[in-house]
Design a protein around this motif. Structure first.
Motif, PDB file in Angstrom:
ATOM      1  N   PRO A 150      17.480  13.701 -16.156  1.00 51.56           N
ATOM      2  CA  PRO A 150      16.190  13.692 -15.461  1.00 51.56           C
ATOM      3  C   PRO A 150      15.267  12.555 -15.897  1.00 51.56           C
ATOM      4  CG  PRO A 150      16.793  15.923 -16.005  1.00 51.56           C
ATOM      5  CD  PRO A 150      17.810  15.048 -16.663  1.00 51.56           C
ATOM      6  N   GLN A 151      15.186  12.283 -17.212  1.00 53.99           N
ATOM      7  CA  GLN A 151      14.289  11.229 -17.667  1.00 53.99           C
ATOM      8  C   GLN A 151      14.738   9.868 -17.172  1.00 53.99           C
ATOM      9  OE1 GLN A 151      11.312  11.882 -19.352  1.00 53.99           O
ATOM     10  NE2 GLN A 151      10.984   9.777 -18.647  1.00 53.99           N
ATOM     11  N   GLU A 152      16.040   9.672 -17.106  1.00 55.11           N
ATOM     12  CA  GLU A 152      16.583   8.416 -16.585  1.00 55.11           C
ATOM     13  C   GLU A 152      16.157   8.215 -15.136  1.00 55.11           C
ATOM     14  OE1 GLU A 152      20.976   6.548 -15.511  1.00 55.11           O
ATOM     15  OE2 GLU A 152      20.824   8.197 -16.964  1.00 55.11           O
ATOM     16  N   PHE A 153      16.182   9.295 -14.358  1.00 53.48           N
ATOM     17  CA  PHE A 153      15.765   9.223 -12.959  1.00 53.48           C
ATOM     18  C   PHE A 153      14.284   8.875 -12.846  1.00 53.48           C
ATOM     19  CE2 PHE A 153      13.922  11.632  -9.319  1.00 53.48           C
ATOM     20  CZ  PHE A 153      14.521  10.946  -8.278  1.00 53.48           C
ATOM     21  N   THR A 154      13.455   9.561 -13.623  1.00 51.63           N
ATOM     22  CA  THR A 154      12.017   9.306 -13.578  1.00 51.63           C
ATOM     23  C   THR A 154      11.695   7.880 -14.013  1.00 51.63           C
ATOM     24  OG1 THR A 154      11.613  11.637 -14.069  1.00 51.63           O
ATOM     25  CG2 THR A 154       9.762  10.140 -14.348  1.00 51.63           C
ATOM     26  N   ASP A 155      12.352   7.416 -15.064  1.00 52.24           N
ATOM     27  CA  ASP A 155      12.144   6.043 -15.522  1.00 52.24           C
ATOM     28  C   ASP A 155      12.551   5.047 -14.441  1.00 52.24           C
ATOM     29  OD1 ASP A 155      11.244   7.012 -17.935  1.00 52.24           O
ATOM     30  OD2 ASP A 155      13.128   6.652 -19.010  1.00 52.24           O
ATOM     31  N   ALA A 213      11.070   1.029 -10.378  1.00 49.55           N
ATOM     32  CA  ALA A 213      11.137   0.562  -8.990  1.00 49.55           C
ATOM     33  C   ALA A 213       9.747   0.403  -8.374  1.00 49.55           C
ATOM     34  CB  ALA A 213      11.960   1.537  -8.162  1.00 49.55           C
ATOM     35  N   GLY A 214       8.712   0.691  -9.155  1.00 51.52           N
ATOM     36  CA  GLY A 214       7.349   0.500  -8.669  1.00 51.52           C
ATOM     37  C   GLY A 214       6.727   1.711  -8.010  1.00 51.52           C
ATOM     38  N   VAL A 215       7.377   2.878  -8.127  1.00 46.21           N
ATOM     39  CA  VAL A 215       6.776   4.092  -7.561  1.00 46.21           C
ATOM     40  C   VAL A 215       5.577   4.479  -8.425  1.00 46.21           C
ATOM     41  CG1 VAL A 215       7.155   6.527  -7.012  1.00 46.21           C
ATOM     42  CG2 VAL A 215       9.009   4.865  -6.688  1.00 46.21           C
ATOM     43  N   PRO A 249       1.811   9.162  -9.875  1.00 46.49           N
ATOM     44  CA  PRO A 249       1.736  10.482  -9.219  1.00 46.49           C
ATOM     45  C   PRO A 249       2.950  10.745  -8.326  1.00 46.49           C
ATOM     46  CG  PRO A 249      -0.374   9.352  -9.094  1.00 46.49           C
ATOM     47  CD  PRO A 249       0.618   8.342  -9.582  1.00 46.49           C
ATOM     48  N   GLY A 250       3.394   9.709  -7.616  1.00 49.48           N
ATOM     49  CA  GLY A 250       4.557   9.881  -6.744  1.00 49.48           C
ATOM     50  C   GLY A 250       5.830  10.132  -7.522  1.00 49.48           C
ATOM     51  N   ALA A 251       6.001   9.407  -8.622  1.00 48.04           N
ATOM     52  CA  ALA A 251       7.186   9.593  -9.462  1.00 48.04           C
ATOM     53  C   ALA A 251       7.206  11.006 -10.047  1.00 48.04           C
ATOM     54  CB  ALA A 251       7.205   8.551 -10.571  1.00 48.04           C
TER      55      ALA A 251
END
Length: 287
Positions: A227-232, A237-239, A242-244
């Protein structure tokens, strides 16, 4: 007359589309924030009343002459309960006969990273019950139409990289949920009921990858990273933060099985089986 709130949003638009197949446009009123976005509704002879959930005076005007209301949940997560209470109070004052409210079908909401938002949705249901208004609650599952947001626009080229594990979700099309809501507004016998609108079968994201592979003729691999890898990756990617955080929270609920609720309510309200995963993915991805 039937008032549809949030009328320029996708779910409300789907409900209006179906209402207009059953009743004349003189029976439908649309609450919209923007005159420009409401122009297509006016072009279909639907009455448009401008205002938003945060404006009690505008809501009072919108309720004038209205018998039924479709309250589509606000997308302002920080003000959900206040916005919904404003609509409910306006409906009470106007003597509205029936309010149909759209919430979310999710379990273990207290454990969800989106607990504040989900709590506001559930408290809206409580507020409706205590208001004395005749009402129906529609708890919607996750939309198949939302998958491109999570999977990316280039999913057929890059595959799926989403930490959803083997969580199961009974994805359903937004247009069918809008149709179900319209049917509740047009039919008797739904008063006081709570429905959970889901597909008749839950699927994993791996199932989604399999169907996309079969229908596109391209291999669509599915990887479930940490999960942390996905959020990072979202942040890289510039999200915006709040969106991330919101995307990560939705995926957490997928992974932890909070959407794994399956009922026949959507089928019963439609009077037919909802679109299968295969059919709905072909529609969403135009395959």
């Amino acid at each position: 007359m039937i008032l549809v709130t949030g009328a320029t949003g996708n779910l409300a638009a789907a409900a209006i589309d179906h209402l207009l197949t059953r009743v004349g446009p003189d029976r439908v009123v649309a609450l919209a924030r923007s005159e420009a976005k409401a122009a297509p509704l006016r072009a279909r002879a639907v009455a448009v009343r401008l205002g938003d959930y945060g404006d009690p005076a505008a809501l009072a005007h919108a309720m004038d002459g209205v018998r039924k209301v479709l309250l589509v949940s606000s997308n302002d997560h920080g003000n959900l309960l206040t916005h919904h209470q404003n609509v409910i109070r306006a409906a009470e004052k106007a003597g509205v006969e029936h309010v149909v409210y759209t919430g979310t079908a999710v379990r273990d909401s207290d454990a969800s990273p989106m607990s504040p938002m989900l709590t506001a949705l559930l408290r809206t249901e409580d507020h409706l019950r205590s208001s004395g208004l005749t009402h129906t609650v529609l708890r919607n599952t996750m939309y198949t139409d939302a998958l491109p947001v999570f999977l990316g626009a280039d999913v057929l080229e890059r595959g799926i990289d989403l930490p959803a594990g083997d969580g199961r979700i009974p994805f359903a099309l937004r247009r069918e949920m809008g149709e179900a809501a319209a049917n509740v507004l047009l039919q008797d016998g739904h008063e006081g009921k709570t429905y959970e609108l889901t597909a008749p079968e839950a699927h994993t994201i791996e199932d989604v990858a399999r169907v996309l592979s079969e229908r596109s003729g391209k291999p669509v691999p599915y990887t479930s990273p940490e999960p942390q890898e996905f959020t990072d990756g979202l942040r890289a990617a510039g999200v915006p933060e709040p969106g991330a955080a919101l995307l990560s929270a939705f995926v957490t609920d997928m992974r932890e099985g909070r959407y794994d609720i399956v009922t026949r309510d959507l089928e019963d309200l439609l009077g037919r089986k909802p679109a299968s995963l295969d059919a709905s993915l072909r529609e969403v991805y135009r395959l």
